[in-house]
Write an enzyme that holds these catalytic residues in place. Sequence first.
Site, PDB file in Angstrom:
ATOM      1  N   GLU A   1      -1.203  -0.457  10.847  1.00  0.00           N
ATOM      2  CA  GLU A   1      -0.494   0.250  11.902  1.00  0.00           C
ATOM      3  C   GLU A   1      -1.337   0.255  13.175  1.00  0.00           C
ATOM      4  O   GLU A   1      -2.518   0.551  13.092  1.00  0.00           O
ATOM      5  CB  GLU A   1      -0.203   1.708  11.504  1.00  0.00           C
TER       6      GLU A   1
ATOM      7  N   GLY B   1      -8.226   8.684  11.254  1.00  0.00           N
ATOM      8  CA  GLY B   1      -8.474   9.588  10.133  1.00  0.00           C
ATOM      9  C   GLY B   1      -8.076   8.969   8.809  1.00  0.00           C
ATOM     10  O   GLY B   1      -8.849   8.945   7.860  1.00  0.00           O
ATOM     11  N   ALA B   2      -6.857   8.453   8.757  1.00  0.00           N
ATOM     12  CA  ALA B   2      -6.355   7.903   7.511  1.00  0.00           C
ATOM     13  C   ALA B   2      -5.045   7.178   7.782  1.00  0.00           C
ATOM     14  O   ALA B   2      -4.515   7.243   8.898  1.00  0.00           O
ATOM     15  CB  ALA B   2      -6.118   9.006   6.486  1.00  0.00           C
ATOM     16  N   MET B   3      -4.532   6.488   6.757  1.00  0.00           N
ATOM     17  CA  MET B   3      -3.314   5.708   6.941  1.00  0.00           C
ATOM     18  C   MET B   3      -2.427   5.794   5.716  1.00  0.00           C
ATOM     19  O   MET B   3      -2.874   5.620   4.595  1.00  0.00           O
ATOM     20  CB  MET B   3      -3.703   4.247   7.246  1.00  0.00           C
ATOM     21  N   GLU B   4      -1.145   6.025   5.989  1.00  0.00           N
ATOM     22  CA  GLU B   4      -0.177   6.373   4.947  1.00  0.00           C
ATOM     23  C   GLU B   4       0.476   5.186   4.247  1.00  0.00           C
ATOM     24  O   GLU B   4       1.590   5.331   3.730  1.00  0.00           O
ATOM     25  CB  GLU B   4       0.925   7.229   5.586  1.00  0.00           C
ATOM     26  N   ASN B   5      -0.171   4.015   4.190  1.00  0.00           N
ATOM     27  CA  ASN B   5       0.421   2.852   3.520  1.00  0.00           C
ATOM     28  C   ASN B   5       1.114   3.245   2.219  1.00  0.00           C
ATOM     29  O   ASN B   5       0.582   4.027   1.444  1.00  0.00           O
ATOM     30  CB  ASN B   5      -0.677   1.840   3.203  1.00  0.00           C
TER      31      ASN B   5
ATOM     32  N   HIS C   1      -1.162  15.394   5.131  1.00  0.00           N
ATOM     33  CA  HIS C   1      -0.475  14.657   6.195  1.00  0.00           C
ATOM     34  C   HIS C   1      -0.046  13.276   5.696  1.00  0.00           C
ATOM     35  O   HIS C   1       1.121  12.891   5.826  1.00  0.00           O
ATOM     36  CB  HIS C   1      -1.403  14.537   7.407  1.00  0.00           C
ATOM     37  N   GLU C   2      -0.978  12.544   5.130  1.00  0.00           N
ATOM     38  CA  GLU C   2      -0.644  11.181   4.684  1.00  0.00           C
ATOM     39  C   GLU C   2       0.354  11.233   3.532  1.00  0.00           C
ATOM     40  O   GLU C   2       1.252  10.404   3.452  1.00  0.00           O
ATOM     41  CB  GLU C   2      -1.901  10.411   4.279  1.00  0.00           C
TER      42      GLU C   2
ATOM     43  N   HIS D   1       3.821  11.783   4.823  1.00  0.00           N
ATOM     44  CA  HIS D   1       4.393  10.587   5.445  1.00  0.00           C
ATOM     45  C   HIS D   1       5.269   9.797   4.467  1.00  0.00           C
ATOM     46  O   HIS D   1       6.097   8.992   4.892  1.00  0.00           O
ATOM     47  CB  HIS D   1       3.291   9.648   5.941  1.00  0.00           C
TER      48      HIS D   1
HETATM   49  N1  ARG Z   1      -0.343   6.806  10.925  1.00  0.00           N
HETATM   50  C1  ARG Z   1      -1.702   7.248  10.841  1.00  0.00           C
HETATM   51  C2  ARG Z   1      -1.671   8.740  10.718  1.00  0.00           C
HETATM   52  O1  ARG Z   1      -1.143   9.440  11.492  1.00  0.00           O
HETATM   53  C3  ARG Z   1      -2.532   6.865  12.009  1.00  0.00           C
HETATM   54  C4  ARG Z   1      -2.740   5.408  12.185  1.00  0.00           C
HETATM   55  C5  ARG Z   1      -3.161   5.114  13.545  1.00  0.00           C
HETATM   56  N2  ARG Z   1      -3.689   3.804  13.651  1.00  0.00           N
HETATM   57  C6  ARG Z   1      -3.998   3.228  14.806  1.00  0.00           C
HETATM   58  N3  ARG Z   1      -4.543   2.070  14.738  1.00  0.00           N
HETATM   59  N4  ARG Z   1      -3.760   3.735  15.959  1.00  0.00           N
HETATM   60  O2  ARG Z   1      -2.138   9.319   9.822  1.00  0.00           O
HETATM   61 ZN    ZN Z   2       0.421  10.502  10.727  1.00  0.00          ZN
END
Ligand code: ARG
Ligand code: ZN
Length: 871
Positions: free
Chosen positions: A121, A261-265, A297-298, A301
């Site tokens: 993302e 912080g993290a990513m919701e894959n 949060h993740e 998502h």
């Molecule tokens: N979707 C992620 C979250 O809110 C954030 C990812 C943002 N990544 C980026 N490369 N801007 O937890």
């Molecule tokens: Zn998010």
Amino acid sequence: LAVYLNDYQPPAFVVESLELDFDLAAAATEVTTRMAVRRNPEAVEPDAPLRMYGDGVELVSFTVDGAKPAEGLLEQDAEGLLLHGLPEAARLEIVSRCHPEQNTQLEGLYASSGNLCTQCEPEGFRRITFFPDRPDVLTTYRVRLEADRVQYPVLLANGNRVEAGELDGGRHYAVWEDPFLKPSYLFALVAGDLACQRDTFTTMSGREVQLELYVEAHNADRCDHALASLKRAMRFDEEAFGREYDLDVYMIVAVDDFNMGAMENKGLNLFNAKYVLASPDTATDDDFVAIESVIAHEYFHNWSGNRVTCRDWFQLSLKEGLTVFRDQEFTTDCTLFGVKRIDDVAMLRAFQFPEDAGPLAHPVRPDHYAEINNFYTLTVYEKGAELIRMLRTLIGRETFRRGLDVYFERFDGQAVTTDDFVAVMAEVSGRNLTPFKRWYTQAGTPRVTAATSFDGPGGQARITLTQETPPTPGQEHKEPVVIPMRVAFLDAEGRRITAHQKGGEVQDEWVLELSEGEQTFRFEELSDSPTAISWLRGFSAPVILNANQGVDELAHLLAYDDDAFARWEAAQTLFRRAIRSRIEHDAADTALEAAIEHALAALLRDDAIEPVLLATILQLPPTRELAELFERVDPVRLRNERDDLEKRLYMPLTDAMQQIQPKLDDVDNGAFTAEAMGRRQLRNRLLALRVAARDQAAVPEALAQYQKARSQTMRMGALNAVNELDHEARQVLLADFEKRYRDDPLVLDKYFGLQAGSQVAGGFERLDALLEHPGFRWTNPNRVRAVLGPFMARNERHFHQDDGEGYRRMGGFVEKLDAMNPQTAARLAQPLTRWRKVDTGRGEQMRAELERLAALEVSRDLRDVIERALA
Ligand code: ARG
Ligand code: ZN
């Protein structure tokens, strides 16, 4: 080279299915991409080419239905590939190559601590292979990973593992299938040598889900809190929102090098290790709370983001605002006494309000961007969450909850817009929410003025509210927005007064809806005459309120208000007023400051107030928030006045603070309840305030607290208390801390932060030493942020040193970092963009540094930020 919302067109092709084969190696990874595409019946042009984006990917081979495309049909350009002349449906096979080890941007496929991982993302997938990498292209993925068995024993991707086995030459493979439709930004893979901590969760319908947390082996003992948080979040989403998890396995991988912080894959979250790893010895209570919140949060998502996703990146707040709202609700549920709301408001004021008032201001739903990575902002996230909360306030909790059900049901498996979201809320509530949508399209923080008049006991009251939103870049003229203003009248004992609005029921709290420039609201048959008005209760709208309240009225609210936010806000208003007076009149308003001291003294004597609320109320606003009170201000002077005010207010109160402390002697007890954490917070706050107030006894107490500490919270409490003292105690403690944690990167970051953020003389020498520290690495965003962040945010004396040395240093670091990691560089450049808010002498030097950077060849990310700052 901007992208505009108005140019949105549906994709020319849909992808019906996708297979990805990875031949993984750190130096070069080969990807075979097979996809079935079909013309999109909704496409605007019937014979448009297929656009596949690619960024830094080498094309090895390309076939359409098994054959090389005819001469001229495959075009390669700066954005990737364009394929012309496709029939109604076709099968494509693309072989491409990327280079994880050289990927210091940390977007796409990259190496971290010897493992391979991804961040897609928003536009990282195109750095892995050629693909129509946009969020409205959804498909199912089958992923085959092949790699060296010894180096990468663990092979993970989204969904369920359907096959795995050994191969010749010391290699092995795994095949993963994700049955849910998803956009490419939710793709993830991990290959590495990782330990797995397991747990299970039984969903509300009785399905057992495997929970797997992957970390480097030496971190295996720091996983309990993250797993417990995950289970609490899963339960909460079922109970509060009726949302159940959908796959058989939920995996989280902790990664050391991570931009965000993290990513919701889908089914495979990737986390900055900072938001996973915790033990009482290494993480503070704040870290524990932050981990719980990011894990939640993740997880949330999975519905708000993954099952229902965004049509395009202008809609980012559709998932982020809603998910922040959801995680805030979760944390509120785990916390005491409305303090979560106060913390969120404090953060909004310190970071989002300045953003909304500065050169980077943009609407929650922007209408153009040059680089989407620069729009993962406080406005999109935190203000976005405020919009969701206001919608709930306006239509009522139950209707809102029903609306969410309809939203998830109707748009499941689709990519939609914020308009779609609001339309559902309008439908279920039967209200016209079109005026509300201005919140999404208009930038800037509205200013609301409130005036009241009363006509005796038992009589009437009139409230007149006016609103105005100042211009922001590209938006000169602003329309009124819909502002829900929650209010109550309090009597002399702090009880709520009842009354009714014309034709309405008798109530003791109202949500007034201000939708025009000016409106008057009338109340009749007040049961008593009000001593104070409690405004904007619970911070019912993200506005700047001026209610012109007198000191006595504010002190009354501070003593009695049953709304935690409003009570805190009364103190904040008093603090702000005192600072303003010092800066504008060049002198302290002694009567005002005496009144504040008096009110604080009463608060310290109040046995009934919750410790965590007391700790929060006692804290003065940070400089960066106070700066918003002025057109332009000298930040060094502002910081000094703030610190001096703190000292003067608390000097006469050191005895009162000392008297509370024995009641808090047992706080370092290993308990992690909200109550235990709140008491530790108060203990540490009192210690810090006593040190700031020059209480002679406090420094030895801080030393003792550090020596005796059994938890990171108490250790950091002691360090924070002495960190602004030019005193041997500070050096002794910091040296000990460094020695103790030098090999523990996440804890070492705290040391970096303390050193860089301290205003004690010698800031530049300390900065140099940190950058030379063996634990520092320019390629790790956590390390870089730990040093540069606090230096710019809290070290006014050095960052804003009047010869401009701080600006030049930071500019140089941003330049250096930009060559490796543009996304993080563009973020770290942001404090420099606030030059117009800083007194002219300094402001010009900040601008000069931006102009120096603008003349260089910098990344698109950084250029976008600099250009908007200079515009
Ligand atoms: N979707 C992620 C979250 O809110 C954030 C990812 C943002 N990544 C980026 N490369 N801007 O937890
Ligand atoms: Zn998010």
